[in-house]
Structure formats: structure tokens, C-alpha cells
Design a protein around this motif. Sequence first.
Motif, short mmCIF file in Angstrom:
data_model
loop_
_atom_site.label_atom_id
_atom_site.label_comp_id
_atom_site.label_asym_id
_atom_site.label_seq_id
_atom_site.Cartn_x
_atom_site.Cartn_y
_atom_site.Cartn_z
N SER A 21 0.84 -1.19 0.00
CA SER A 21 0.00 0.00 0.00
C SER A 21 0.88 1.24 0.00
N ALA A 23 0.12 5.43 0.62
CA ALA A 23 -0.85 6.49 0.88
C ALA A 23 -0.19 7.86 0.79
N SER A 25 -0.35 12.03 1.44
CA SER A 25 -0.95 13.03 2.32
C SER A 25 -0.28 14.37 2.08
N ASP A 72 -7.48 3.79 -4.71
CA ASP A 72 -8.65 4.32 -4.02
C ASP A 72 -8.48 5.84 -4.00
N ALA A 74 -10.44 8.21 -3.08
CA ALA A 74 -10.92 8.86 -1.87
C ALA A 74 -9.88 8.83 -0.76
N LYS A 75 -9.02 7.82 -0.78
CA LYS A 75 -7.98 7.67 0.24
C LYS A 75 -6.60 8.07 -0.27
N ASN A 76 -6.52 8.52 -1.52
CA ASN A 76 -5.22 8.88 -2.13
C ASN A 76 -4.21 7.73 -1.97
N THR A 77 -4.67 6.54 -2.24
CA THR A 77 -3.86 5.34 -1.99
C THR A 77 -3.81 4.45 -3.22
#
Length: 121
Positions: A21, A23, A25, A72, A74-77
Motif C-alpha cells: 500500500s 498512501a 498526504s 482508491d 478517496a484515500k489517495n492510496t
Amino acid sequence: QVQLVESGGGLVQPGGSLRLSCAASGSIFSINTMGWYRQAPGKQRELVATITRDDKTNYADSVKGRFTISRDNAKNTVYLQMNSLKPEDTAVYFCKMIVVIDTTLRGYNYWGQGTQVTVSS
């Protein structure tokens, strides 16, 4: 500033599976293409897989049929599901994202710090 944090690497036996994964931010307006790259000892960094914002994917021939990239928004992932792992998949895996930080819509490349994947019995 944008940060990419990877997780999910480790030691796995040949034939096993891992899921990576990554992510993002920070100051993110949107994210265009996301991707995974890898670098084995003594070798150049190489592309593993990429996925566009509208989910078009591209894979290195060496991983086709075994790895699956997904995202995803929405999760910037971004994820990398790795199945049927082989010893030659051993490498440090890096995620990369083309991030748009403001309304100019200019994209900037950001890289994760890398996560080690070791395939060994």
C-alpha cells in the motif's frame, strides 16, 4: 508538501503473496497516474505497474498475470497485490504519484521511501 508512505513489504516464500500500500498526504488537489517501481541490488529501478486516474493499467511483462495494481482515490492510496511471487521479484519497491497541488493543474512527481520485498525459502 506531499508525503507518500508505503507499507506491506516483508519476507515471503516462493509462491506466496503480499499486498503493498502507498498512501499520499499533504497539499493534494488531485492525483493523476500512480505507479509502482522496483530496484533489485545492482540493477536499475524498473517499472512494475501503473494506473491512471480512470483506472487504465499497465504492467511489466515479468509481472503480468501475477500482480494487480489498484487505487482508491478517496484515500489517495495505491495498492499492489502480488501473487505467485518468485525469488526474482526480490527488490525494494517504490510507489510514485503524479500529484496536482493546486488549480494550475501542473503535476509533480513524488516518490515513496521504498519497502523491501524478499522472496526466499
